[in-house]
Design a protein around this motif. Structure first.
Motif, PDB file in Angstrom:
ATOM      1  N   ALA A 100       1.090  -1.306   0.182  1.00  0.00           N
ATOM      2  CA  ALA A 100       0.305  -0.264  -0.609  1.00  0.00           C
ATOM      3  C   ALA A 100       0.818   1.658   0.083  1.00  0.00           C
ATOM      4  O   ALA A 100       2.149   1.283   0.275  1.00  0.00           O
ATOM      5  CB  ALA A 100      -1.150   0.031   0.930  1.00  0.00           C
ATOM      6  N   TYR A 101       0.160   2.789  -0.158  1.00  0.00           N
ATOM      7  CA  TYR A 101       1.307   3.864  -0.346  1.00  0.00           C
ATOM      8  C   TYR A 101       0.548   4.767   0.711  1.00  0.00           C
ATOM      9  O   TYR A 101      -0.906   4.039   1.593  1.00  0.00           O
ATOM     10  CB  TYR A 101       0.125   4.504  -1.655  1.00  0.00           C
ATOM     11  N   ARG A 102       1.315   5.349   1.491  1.00  0.00           N
ATOM     12  CA  ARG A 102       0.710   6.415   2.313  1.00  0.00           C
ATOM     13  C   ARG A 102      -0.464   7.333   1.629  1.00  0.00           C
ATOM     14  O   ARG A 102      -0.803   7.807   2.372  1.00  0.00           O
ATOM     15  CB  ARG A 102       1.757   7.419   2.884  1.00  0.00           C
ATOM     16  N   VAL A 103       0.007   8.036   0.531  1.00  0.00           N
ATOM     17  CA  VAL A 103      -0.856   8.881  -0.412  1.00  0.00           C
ATOM     18  C   VAL A 103      -1.449   7.958  -1.162  1.00  0.00           C
ATOM     19  O   VAL A 103      -0.749   7.525  -2.640  1.00  0.00           O
ATOM     20  CB  VAL A 103      -0.062  10.142  -0.556  1.00  0.00           C
ATOM     21  N   VAL A 104      -2.591   7.977  -1.942  1.00  0.00           N
ATOM     22  CA  VAL A 104      -3.180   7.549  -3.260  1.00  0.00           C
ATOM     23  C   VAL A 104      -3.717   8.821  -4.019  1.00  0.00           C
ATOM     24  O   VAL A 104      -4.770   9.937  -3.163  1.00  0.00           O
ATOM     25  CB  VAL A 104      -3.626   6.598  -2.941  1.00  0.00           C
ATOM     26  N   ILE A 105      -3.433   8.976  -4.976  1.00  0.00           N
ATOM     27  CA  ILE A 105      -3.817  10.940  -5.481  1.00  0.00           C
ATOM     28  C   ILE A 105      -4.604  10.103  -7.147  1.00  0.00           C
ATOM     29  O   ILE A 105      -4.291   8.958  -7.608  1.00  0.00           O
ATOM     30  CB  ILE A 105      -2.800  11.979  -6.405  1.00  0.00           C
ATOM     31  N   ALA A 106      -5.769  10.618  -7.116  1.00  0.00           N
ATOM     32  CA  ALA A 106      -6.870  10.337  -8.036  1.00  0.00           C
ATOM     33  C   ALA A 106      -6.786  11.437  -9.142  1.00  0.00           C
ATOM     34  O   ALA A 106      -8.209  11.861  -8.332  1.00  0.00           O
ATOM     35  CB  ALA A 106      -7.195   9.166  -8.451  1.00  0.00           C
ATOM     36  N   ASN A 107      -6.941  11.956  -9.987  1.00  0.00           N
ATOM     37  CA  ASN A 107      -7.174  12.958 -10.220  1.00  0.00           C
ATOM     38  C   ASN A 107      -7.883  13.182 -11.524  1.00  0.00           C
ATOM     39  O   ASN A 107      -7.276  13.168 -12.588  1.00  0.00           O
ATOM     40  CB  ASN A 107      -6.477  14.605 -10.832  1.00  0.00           C
ATOM     41  N   ILE A 108      -9.065  12.285 -12.115  1.00  0.00           N
ATOM     42  CA  ILE A 108      -9.988  11.684 -13.357  1.00  0.00           C
ATOM     43  C   ILE A 108     -11.148  11.924 -13.715  1.00  0.00           C
ATOM     44  O   ILE A 108     -10.985  13.514 -13.352  1.00  0.00           O
ATOM     45  CB  ILE A 108      -9.612  10.265 -12.860  1.00  0.00           C
ATOM     46  N   LEU A 109     -12.005  11.765 -13.240  1.00  0.00           N
ATOM     47  CA  LEU A 109     -13.563  12.298 -13.383  1.00  0.00           C
ATOM     48  C   LEU A 109     -14.464  11.969 -12.267  1.00  0.00           C
ATOM     49  O   LEU A 109     -14.421  10.536 -12.015  1.00  0.00           O
ATOM     50  CB  LEU A 109     -14.076  12.421 -14.760  1.00  0.00           C
ATOM     51  N   ALA A 110     -15.882  12.201 -11.461  1.00  0.00           N
ATOM     52  CA  ALA A 110     -16.201  11.256 -10.596  1.00  0.00           C
ATOM     53  C   ALA A 110     -16.419   9.584 -11.020  1.00  0.00           C
ATOM     54  O   ALA A 110     -16.148   9.106 -10.378  1.00  0.00           O
ATOM     55  CB  ALA A 110     -18.019  12.095 -10.604  1.00  0.00           C
ATOM     56  N   THR A 111     -17.331   9.536 -12.461  1.00  0.00           N
ATOM     57  CA  THR A 111     -17.980   8.271 -12.351  1.00  0.00           C
ATOM     58  C   THR A 111     -16.693   7.114 -12.934  1.00  0.00           C
ATOM     59  O   THR A 111     -17.044   5.981 -12.135  1.00  0.00           O
ATOM     60  CB  THR A 111     -18.280   8.139 -14.083  1.00  0.00           C
ATOM     61  N   PRO A 112     -15.123   6.836 -13.322  1.00  0.00           N
ATOM     62  CA  PRO A 112     -14.094   6.493 -13.025  1.00  0.00           C
ATOM     63  C   PRO A 112     -13.732   6.407 -11.462  1.00  0.00           C
ATOM     64  O   PRO A 112     -13.407   5.280 -11.059  1.00  0.00           O
ATOM     65  CB  PRO A 112     -13.346   6.714 -13.918  1.00  0.00           C
ATOM     66  N   LEU A 113     -14.027   7.442 -10.941  1.00  0.00           N
ATOM     67  CA  LEU A 113     -13.437   7.365  -9.665  1.00  0.00           C
ATOM     68  C   LEU A 113     -14.559   6.976  -8.830  1.00  0.00           C
ATOM     69  O   LEU A 113     -13.990   5.673  -8.030  1.00  0.00           O
ATOM     70  CB  LEU A 113     -13.435   8.863  -8.962  1.00  0.00           C
ATOM     71  N   VAL A 124      -4.614   2.101  -0.075  1.00  0.00           N
ATOM     72  CA  VAL A 124      -4.506   3.162   0.844  1.00  0.00           C
ATOM     73  C   VAL A 124      -3.758   2.709   1.899  1.00  0.00           C
ATOM     74  O   VAL A 124      -4.578   2.033   2.932  1.00  0.00           O
ATOM     75  CB  VAL A 124      -5.191   4.074   0.401  1.00  0.00           C
ATOM     76  N   GLN A 125      -2.305   2.673   2.975  1.00  0.00           N
ATOM     77  CA  GLN A 125      -2.314   1.821   4.265  1.00  0.00           C
ATOM     78  C   GLN A 125      -2.724   2.815   5.011  1.00  0.00           C
ATOM     79  O   GLN A 125      -3.207   3.481   5.123  1.00  0.00           O
ATOM     80  CB  GLN A 125      -0.859   2.159   4.368  1.00  0.00           C
ATOM     81  N   LYS A 126      -2.981   1.393   6.223  1.00  0.00           N
ATOM     82  CA  LYS A 126      -3.432   2.565   6.959  1.00  0.00           C
ATOM     83  C   LYS A 126      -2.594   3.792   8.061  1.00  0.00           C
ATOM     84  O   LYS A 126      -1.792   3.248   7.587  1.00  0.00           O
ATOM     85  CB  LYS A 126      -3.342   1.523   8.473  1.00  0.00           C
ATOM     86  N   GLY A 127      -3.493   4.313   8.171  1.00  0.00           N
ATOM     87  CA  GLY A 127      -3.444   5.840   8.310  1.00  0.00           C
ATOM     88  C   GLY A 127      -3.310   7.000   7.599  1.00  0.00           C
ATOM     89  O   GLY A 127      -2.730   7.773   7.142  1.00  0.00           O
ATOM     90  N   GLY A 128      -2.490   6.465   5.604  1.00  0.00           N
ATOM     91  CA  GLY A 128      -2.699   6.953   5.538  1.00  0.00           C
ATOM     92  C   GLY A 128      -4.086   7.944   4.577  1.00  0.00           C
ATOM     93  O   GLY A 128      -4.968   7.337   4.439  1.00  0.00           O
ATOM     94  N   HIS A 129      -3.040   8.261   3.067  1.00  0.00           N
ATOM     95  CA  HIS A 129      -4.691   9.060   2.593  1.00  0.00           C
ATOM     96  C   HIS A 129      -4.687   8.865   1.517  1.00  0.00           C
ATOM     97  O   HIS A 129      -4.071   8.369   0.380  1.00  0.00           O
ATOM     98  CB  HIS A 129      -3.744  10.913   2.701  1.00  0.00           C
ATOM     99  N   LEU A 130      -5.975   9.374   0.544  1.00  0.00           N
ATOM    100  CA  LEU A 130      -6.751   9.001   0.085  1.00  0.00           C
ATOM    101  C   LEU A 130      -6.987  10.515  -1.145  1.00  0.00           C
ATOM    102  O   LEU A 130      -8.232  11.379   0.009  1.00  0.00           O
ATOM    103  CB  LEU A 130      -7.381   8.384  -0.288  1.00  0.00           C
ATOM    104  N   VAL A 131      -6.439  11.302  -1.873  1.00  0.00           N
ATOM    105  CA  VAL A 131      -7.551  12.536  -2.463  1.00  0.00           C
ATOM    106  C   VAL A 131      -7.306  12.118  -3.890  1.00  0.00           C
ATOM    107  O   VAL A 131      -7.085  11.795  -4.916  1.00  0.00           O
ATOM    108  CB  VAL A 131      -6.004  13.047  -2.805  1.00  0.00           C
ATOM    109  N   LEU A 132      -8.706  12.453  -4.106  1.00  0.00           N
ATOM    110  CA  LEU A 132      -9.818  12.648  -5.199  1.00  0.00           C
ATOM    111  C   LEU A 132      -9.531  14.108  -5.491  1.00  0.00           C
ATOM    112  O   LEU A 132     -10.107  14.815  -5.042  1.00  0.00           O
ATOM    113  CB  LEU A 132     -10.416  11.615  -4.961  1.00  0.00           C
ATOM    114  N   ALA A 133      -9.393  13.941  -7.243  1.00  0.00           N
ATOM    115  CA  ALA A 133     -10.077  15.110  -7.477  1.00  0.00           C
ATOM    116  C   ALA A 133     -10.757  14.676  -9.911  1.00  0.00           C
ATOM    117  O   ALA A 133     -10.439  13.598  -9.614  1.00  0.00           O
ATOM    118  CB  ALA A 133      -8.828  16.032  -8.341  1.00  0.00           C
TER     119      ALA A 133
END
Length: 171
Positions: A100-113, A124-133
């Motif tokens: 897993a990752y400490r930060v997962v970022i996905a800037n795609i669009l709502a439907t695929p997200l 996302v690892q335990k304590g990690g962050h998910l960032v969506l745009a």
């Protein structure tokens, strides 16, 4: 320091010049992190701008994936031009077994997200962050519902009708 870093991006055929509100919000989130970014996954990397931004702000290991081979190529070129080290490829090269990752970022669009919710949260690892745009303000609730089985999303930033949503996995 004011948190400014210079990125040289040639998008080629890929999305991501840094001018779109969603890209700016993601870069702003990266720049504001107090804790080390650690291992980062940029899912839907486009030009690689977010992965490169993460590298410039101290990420230790970065994987950048996109379904478009032109985006993967663009990311490789831009990473070299910015003197940052990252791994890039099509999404299947990031096997969930790789951890897993400490930060997962996905800037795609709502439907695929929404479709990607289990996959992205699984990285996302335990304590990690998910960032969506790539999400419009009116889509906030449907994203929160799609991600509810995995983690709680909240609106962390807003700009020109677009929102940035973040969530943290329980430690």
């Amino acid at each position: 320091t004011d948190g400014r870093k210079v990125l040289h991006i040639e998008p080629g055929l890929a999305f991501g010049t840094g001018t779109h509100p969603t890209t700016r919000m993601c870069l702003r989130w990266i720049a504001r992190q107090q804790a080390p970014l650690g291992r980062v996954l940029d899912y839907g990397c486009g030009s690689g701008i977010l992965a490169i931004g993460a590298a410039k702000f101290g990420a230790t290991e970065i994987d950048a994936v996109d379904i478009d081979p032109a985006a993967v190529e663009s990311t490789q070129i831009n990473a070299a031009n910015n003197h940052v080290s990252l791994r890039t490829g099509l999404p299947d090269f990031v096997d969930p077994a790789q951890g897993a990752y400490r930060v997962v970022i996905a800037n795609i669009l709502a439907t695929p997200l929404k479709v990607l919710a289990p996959l992205l949260c699984g990285h996302v690892q335990k304590g990690g962050h998910l960032v969506l745009a790539g999400i419009l303000e009116r889509q906030a609730q449907e994203l929160q519902e799609a991600y509810a089985p995995y983690l709680q999303l909240q609106v962390a930033d807003t700009q020109e009708g677009w929102i940035l949503m973040t969530g943290q996995r329980q430690a």
